[in-house]
Design a protein around this motif. Structure first.
Motif, PDB file in Angstrom:
ATOM      1  N   THR A  89      -7.025  -0.871  -5.387  1.00  0.00           N
ATOM      2  CA  THR A  89      -7.457   0.596  -5.290  1.00  0.00           C
ATOM      3  C   THR A  89      -6.645   1.675  -5.479  1.00  0.00           C
ATOM      4  O   THR A  89      -5.618   1.656  -4.583  1.00  0.00           O
ATOM      5  CB  THR A  89      -8.385   0.855  -4.000  1.00  0.00           C
ATOM      6  N   ILE A  90      -6.543   2.592  -6.336  1.00  0.00           N
ATOM      7  CA  ILE A  90      -5.705   3.604  -6.789  1.00  0.00           C
ATOM      8  C   ILE A  90      -6.280   4.889  -6.333  1.00  0.00           C
ATOM      9  O   ILE A  90      -7.434   5.228  -7.059  1.00  0.00           O
ATOM     10  CB  ILE A  90      -5.125   3.326  -8.161  1.00  0.00           C
ATOM     11  N   SER A  91      -5.487   5.553  -5.773  1.00  0.00           N
ATOM     12  CA  SER A  91      -5.739   7.164  -5.415  1.00  0.00           C
ATOM     13  C   SER A  91      -5.092   8.058  -6.049  1.00  0.00           C
ATOM     14  O   SER A  91      -3.743   8.160  -5.809  1.00  0.00           O
ATOM     15  CB  SER A  91      -5.942   7.217  -3.827  1.00  0.00           C
ATOM     16  N   VAL A 126      -1.388   6.498  -5.996  1.00  0.00           N
ATOM     17  CA  VAL A 126      -0.695   5.710  -5.055  1.00  0.00           C
ATOM     18  C   VAL A 126      -1.740   4.588  -4.874  1.00  0.00           C
ATOM     19  O   VAL A 126      -2.905   4.841  -4.880  1.00  0.00           O
ATOM     20  CB  VAL A 126      -0.249   6.393  -3.828  1.00  0.00           C
ATOM     21  N   LEU A 127      -1.060   3.378  -4.328  1.00  0.00           N
ATOM     22  CA  LEU A 127      -1.881   2.187  -4.148  1.00  0.00           C
ATOM     23  C   LEU A 127      -2.529   2.381  -2.732  1.00  0.00           C
ATOM     24  O   LEU A 127      -1.773   2.388  -1.819  1.00  0.00           O
ATOM     25  CB  LEU A 127      -1.097   1.078  -4.377  1.00  0.00           C
ATOM     26  N   SER A 128      -3.847   2.611  -2.756  1.00  0.00           N
ATOM     27  CA  SER A 128      -4.271   2.815  -1.303  1.00  0.00           C
ATOM     28  C   SER A 128      -4.941   1.625  -0.738  1.00  0.00           C
ATOM     29  O   SER A 128      -5.200   1.361   0.584  1.00  0.00           O
ATOM     30  CB  SER A 128      -5.423   3.917  -1.300  1.00  0.00           C
ATOM     31  N   GLU A 129      -5.270   0.637  -1.701  1.00  0.00           N
ATOM     32  CA  GLU A 129      -5.727  -0.737  -1.140  1.00  0.00           C
ATOM     33  C   GLU A 129      -4.989  -1.703  -2.096  1.00  0.00           C
ATOM     34  O   GLU A 129      -5.071  -1.843  -3.119  1.00  0.00           O
ATOM     35  CB  GLU A 129      -7.253  -0.780  -1.091  1.00  0.00           C
ATOM     36  N   LEU A 130      -4.566  -2.922  -1.268  1.00  0.00           N
ATOM     37  CA  LEU A 130      -4.215  -4.207  -1.927  1.00  0.00           C
ATOM     38  C   LEU A 130      -4.735  -5.551  -1.542  1.00  0.00           C
ATOM     39  O   LEU A 130      -4.642  -5.620  -0.192  1.00  0.00           O
ATOM     40  CB  LEU A 130      -2.684  -4.238  -2.007  1.00  0.00           C
ATOM     41  N   VAL A 166       0.758  -1.349   0.199  1.00  0.00           N
ATOM     42  CA  VAL A 166       0.196  -0.078   0.011  1.00  0.00           C
ATOM     43  C   VAL A 166       0.878   1.383  -0.198  1.00  0.00           C
ATOM     44  O   VAL A 166       2.030   1.194   0.651  1.00  0.00           O
ATOM     45  CB  VAL A 166      -0.905   0.026   1.145  1.00  0.00           C
ATOM     46  N   ASN A 167       0.367   2.253  -0.884  1.00  0.00           N
ATOM     47  CA  ASN A 167       1.140   3.506  -1.036  1.00  0.00           C
ATOM     48  C   ASN A 167       2.308   3.428  -1.878  1.00  0.00           C
ATOM     49  O   ASN A 167       2.815   4.265  -2.049  1.00  0.00           O
ATOM     50  CB  ASN A 167       1.561   4.166   0.435  1.00  0.00           C
TER      51      ASN A 167
END
Length: 516
Positions: free
Chosen positions: A252-254, A232-236, A151-152
């Protein structure tokens, strides 16, 4: 020194007012007064020469009536208020110009001003939810390789996030290649080739990848899952080797190139918030930098625990300096508006209300006002004043409020002790009966002052607790009576006991001034 002068001024003023009040009261008590106060004759002329502004009940002076009659509160004659006495009846006081100058009485004009109030608030950075993308699997299979593992982690547009092995995917490629072979041999099979190609595209494979498979003529073992947006990847939600089903959320990408600043504003200040209001935010970890944006959404409900309203602003964040969770110091620039305002030092806070002293030449009177916010030493006036009036901004010690002035006069008239009204218990009075209605248990008495109730001498109506008390009484009898301190549910004061006085002096004529 200033304190000594102020005290001396109050003493001199109180003494002057007290002397005038005593002389006026002494003259009223020693002069013959008509039974009906509305028929009082002005000094030096007939009552018809004086203009009556309104009538009032001395017991409830806050209520005004446009014609004479009996009070609905105390069942007593209403008292006229004339134009030449209205100022003093409303708590006004006259101060000579020399005294004003000596003690530094300054005034200012009530005028309009532009209020553009900046509201400070605390906010926090959050991801722009309109820029959050979820990546799902469009086929069943197994994750054989992850390109992003935490994540991130940063993500670029078009970047491969994972490679999935899927028998369904492999079979779809084989069918496509076979259909392409048939179409080349027989143009009549071209629709079959187009359908097989469309199936690959429905799995989410880019057109370029389909063309690559077509050129190579070799089916790919792994299906590449590609990012449609950067951030950034907020959920994996997956790991290598994990089985996935069709429609399962994986990433989930923010996109943080634009972020939200969410602020909470106290409920009493929330009325100044509007969509489009400018926002300036600064972050403690980024000294010297100010991020600007505008409020684009007001949340529809107030937090019942903190009594605050949420507002949201969108801020550009091209360098990704603002990170979700950061605390921000925010300034909200509310739109400028024209308001009626006075210098803040003109407003006196009594504890129960806001008061200003209005100057009318050499006469001053207190006025209760409703105030709004204070900006740059000026206070908004919502109610109580008109543009062009003058208010006292220094020297207010000469007069602070209507109640304090009347209390001072009462104290001087009573020889230094101002009686305090009692809201309960019983009180004794003496007077002369002027009217009796036995059937209703009512009578009227022209009574002398009742210090324990803070009542002046007046003629007013009462009801008796027991109608038997009226037996043997007649108009003109001198009586002593005991009454309850609080009125009944109908607003009438109740006499508990009443007895004849053997030889009582005639009571002083009613003083129809108001009291509190």
């Amino acid at each position: 020194m200033n304190k000594t002068i102020a005290i001396a001024a109050v003493v001199l003023l109180a003494a002057g007012l007290g002397a005038g009040y005593w002389l006026g009261g002494h003259h009223a008590r020693t002069s013959a007064a008509p039974a009906n106060p509305a028929a009082a004759v002005a000094p030096g002329g007939d009552a018809s020469d004086r203009k009556v502004l309104y009538w009032q009940d001395p017991m409830y002076p806050q209520h005004r009536f446009d014609k004479p009659g009996r009070s609905p509160f105390m069942n007593m004659e209403l008292v006229p208020v004339y134009a030449d006495q209205a100022a003093s009846d409303e708590g006004g006081v006259k101060i000579a110009p020399g005294v004003q100058q000596r003690f530094g009485v300054r005034t200012a004009v009530v005028d309009t001003a532009e209020f553009a109030r900046d509201l400070p608030a605390l906010g926090y950075v959050a991801a722009d939810e309109r820029r959050i993308v979820q990546v799902q699997s469009r086929l069943a299979g197994f994750v054989e390789r992850l390109a992003v593992r935490a994540v991130n982690d940063p993500v670029r547009v078009g970047q491969v996030l994972a490679e999935i092995y899927s028998p369904e995917w492999y079979g779809a490629q084989q069918e496509f290649l076979f259909a392409q072979k048939l179409a080349r041999a027989d143009p009549g099979d071209e629709p079959l080739a187009r359908a097989a190609r469309q199936r690959l595209l429905l799995f989410g494979l880019p057109e370029s990848e389909v063309a690559k498979i077509e050129r190579s003529g070799v089916a790919q073992r792994r299906f590449p899952l590609v990012a449609s947006t950067g951030g950034v990847l907020s959920e994996l939600a997956v790991r290598e080797g994990q089985a996935v089903a069709m429609g399962m959320p994986m990433f989930t990408i923010s996109d943080l190139s634009s972020v939200w600043i969410t602020v909470e504003v106290p409920e009493r200040q929330a009325g100044a918030l509007r969509e489009g209001v400018g926002v300036k935010a600064s972050i403690a970890t980024l000294p010297g930098k100010v991020f600007e944006g505008r409020i684009d959404y007001l949340y529809p409900q107030v937090n019942t625990q903190t009594r605050t309203l949420k507002a949201r602003a969108t801020l550009a964040n091209p360098r990704l300096e603002l990170k979700p969770g950061m605390l921000a110091e925010v300034t909200l620039a509310t739109p400028a508006r024209k308001v009626l305002a006075v210098p803040s030092e003109a407003v006196i806070q009594t504890g129960t209300r806001m008061v200003v002293i209005v100057a009318e030449g050499d006469r001053f009177r207190p006025v209760a006002v409703q105030t709004g916010p204070e900006v740059d030493g000026r206070t908004e006036v919502l109610k109580g004043l008109k543009q062009g009036e003058r208010v006292v901004v220094s020297g207010q010690f000469l007069i602070d409020s209507e109640s304090s002035l009347r209390t001072t006069l009462a104290r001087l008239d009573a020889g230094g002790v101002a009686p305090q009204p009692a809201a309960s218990g019983t009180h004794r009075g003496v007077g002369r009966v002027t009217s009796i209605t036995p059937a209703k248990g009512q009578l009227e008495i022209a009574h002398e002052p009742i210090p324990s109730m803070n009542w002046p001498a007046m003629e007013m109506g009462f009801v008796v607790e027991d109608r038997q008390l009226l037996k043997g009484l007649k108009r003109g009898d001198a009586v002593e009576f005991e009454l309850l301190g609080a009125p009944d549910k109908d607003g009438e004061f109740v006499i508990r006991s009443i007895t004849l006085r053997a030889a009582a002096p005639a009571p002083s004529p009613p003083d129809h001034g108001s009291h509190k």
